[in-house]
Design an enzyme around this catalytic site. Structure first.
Site, short mmCIF file in Angstrom:
data_model
loop_
_atom_site.label_atom_id
_atom_site.label_comp_id
_atom_site.label_asym_id
_atom_site.label_seq_id
_atom_site.Cartn_x
_atom_site.Cartn_y
_atom_site.Cartn_z
N SER A 89 0.82 -1.22 0.00
CA SER A 89 0.00 0.00 0.00
C SER A 89 0.84 1.26 0.00
O SER A 89 0.30 2.37 0.04
CB SER A 89 -0.94 0.00 1.20
OG SER A 89 -0.19 -0.13 2.38
N THR A 199 -2.33 3.62 3.82
CA THR A 199 -1.36 4.69 3.99
C THR A 199 -0.51 4.58 5.26
O THR A 199 -1.04 4.24 6.32
CB THR A 199 -2.14 6.01 4.16
OG1 THR A 199 -3.15 6.04 3.19
CG2 THR A 199 -1.24 7.21 4.09
N THR A 217 1.67 6.98 0.32
CA THR A 217 0.82 5.83 -0.05
C THR A 217 0.85 5.59 -1.55
O THR A 217 1.16 6.50 -2.33
CB THR A 217 -0.64 6.11 0.38
OG1 THR A 217 -1.43 4.95 0.18
CG2 THR A 217 -1.26 7.25 -0.40
N ARG A 227 -6.55 9.25 -10.05
CA ARG A 227 -7.25 9.48 -8.79
C ARG A 227 -6.22 9.86 -7.71
O ARG A 227 -5.17 9.24 -7.58
CB ARG A 227 -8.01 8.23 -8.38
CG ARG A 227 -8.74 8.33 -7.03
CD ARG A 227 -7.91 7.77 -5.89
NE ARG A 227 -8.65 7.76 -4.63
CZ ARG A 227 -8.09 7.50 -3.46
NH1 ARG A 227 -6.81 7.22 -3.37
NH2 ARG A 227 -8.80 7.53 -2.34
N THR A 250 -5.77 7.76 7.61
CA THR A 250 -5.64 6.59 6.76
C THR A 250 -7.05 6.13 6.40
O THR A 250 -8.01 6.49 7.07
CB THR A 250 -4.86 5.48 7.50
OG1 THR A 250 -4.69 4.36 6.65
CG2 THR A 250 -5.56 5.03 8.77
N GLY A 251 -7.16 5.38 5.34
CA GLY A 251 -8.48 4.90 4.94
C GLY A 251 -8.92 5.52 3.64
O GLY A 251 -8.10 5.98 2.84
N1 GLY Z 1 -5.74 7.20 2.34
C1 GLY Z 1 -5.21 6.81 1.13
C2 GLY Z 1 -6.03 7.07 -0.04
O1 GLY Z 1 -7.23 7.21 0.04
O2 GLY Z 1 -5.47 7.12 -1.11
#
Ligand code: GLY
Length: 339
Positions: A89, A199, A217, A227, A250-251
């Site tokens: 990740s 992340t 990340t 994106r 994170t998330g």
């Molecule tokens: N938190 C990482 C992302 O949404 O890319």
């Protein structure tokens, strides 16, 4: 603070009160939570998201324990997962977008509110170091895509293939169904059996009490090409205010961006909330904005205040965070909203 130091502090308070001819009332005694706060000047601390943050913290600690700057610590720290091909990740080995391209997002912020960021950066392992150079060598905050790659190459970074055999194989497996569904957290299993992590966000306080943070990340697995999530957005994935504290997230980045999450956490700490309560309020904000969407995604916030107190809160079960200071090296499970 050690029990001995707590005792010395209480004895000192009692002596001062006696000398002043005054009884010591409960209100004069700092609350237990406050007593547990490490003295800022001599207590460096580093915290980071997830269990893999533990290894990253060890790298950061090497800088902090020698009296180095928090900014150097967070950069060195997050470079560890960036270089780890087993961490799918972050950085090298990260899962690609749906076109099979590994694109990285990262940002960094220091105690002077200086910050730098890169988004949708390809072919460079240490996106965080490119972000730091954006901060230090340009008048800008954020450089994206091909511009970020050109900037990195012009500054001596090596162009590399970040797509490992394992990540490529899993992506090809995913292509068979091409089902685009954000994963809740590390408990979720991607097609092909791989676990979805997220992340690394790291914040640290050095021996001078100065704060810095870094966030890096490869973003959501199999995202649309181009994106960008919360991680490279100052205020969303990371925010540092050297007077108050620092926070990272994170998330699912879209949910964090909608509430400018990390900035919100720091502002809530400014209003007097503890780091954990500030993270909780930010999570509740996500829920109150869109309860339907919040139920199915994971977001976690992690924060550190100027006194060295840390805390976290997540939407769902499964978010962990790692802490390292002079006394502790531990990974904790965060509290969460949906039980
Ligand atoms: N938190 C990482 C992302 O949404 O890319």
């Amino acid at each position: 603070m050690s029990d001995r130091r707590k005792f010395v502090k209480l004895s000192l308070l009692s002596s001062i009160a006696m000398l002043a001819g005054k009884r010591l009332f409960a209100a004069d005694i700092p609350a237990v939570a406050e007593l547990a706060v490490p003295a800022v000047k001599d207590s460096p601390v580093v915290i980071s998201t997830w269990d893999f943050g533990k290894e990253a913290n060890t790298g950061a600690w090497e800088i902090l324990r020698k009296g180095g700057r928090a900014l150097d610590a967070v950069e060195i720290g997050v470079k560890i997962p960036e270089a780890d091909p087993h961490n799918q990740s972050v950085g090298y080995g990260g899962r690609p977008d749906r076109d099979g391209r590994v694109t990285l997002d990262a940002c960094i912020m220091d105690e002077h509110s200086r910050c730098g960021s890169v988004a949708a950066l390809e072919h460079i392992v240490h996106a965080i170091s490119v972000a730091r150079l954006v901060m230090e060598k340009t008048p800008h905050v954020m450089i994206v895509g091909d511009g970020a790659l050109q900037f990195a190459l012009a500054n001596g970074f090596k162009k590399e293939n970040l797509l490992t055999e394992k990540s490529e194989k899993e992506w090809k497996e995913w292509l068979k169904e091409s089902k685009y569904a954000p994963q809740k957290n590390i408990e979720n299993i991607l097609p092909g059996g791989a676990k979805n992590h997220d992340t690394i966000g790291m914040v640290a306080m050095d021996k001078n009490g100065d704060l810095s943070g870094a966030c890096t990340t490869s973003g959501m697995a199999y995202k649309m090409h181009g994106r960008v999530g919360d991680s490279p957005i100052i205020g969303a994935g990371l925010y540092v205010d050297n007077e108050i504290g620092a926070a990272t997230s994170t998330g699912v980045g879209e949910e964090v961006i909608r509430i400018v999450g990390s900035h919100l956490v720091v502002e809530l700490m400014r209003q007097g909330l503890s780091p954990e309560d500030a993270c909780k309020k930010a999570v509740e904000r996500i829920v109150s904005r869109n309860p339907q969407a919040a139920k199915d995604v994971q977001v976690g916030f992690l924060a550190l205040n100027k006194k060295g107190v840390y805390g976290a809160y997540a939407l769902q079960k499964g978010f962990s965070y790692s802490v390292k200071n002079g006394n502790t090296e531990e990974t904790f499970e965060s509290k969460y909203f949906y039980s």
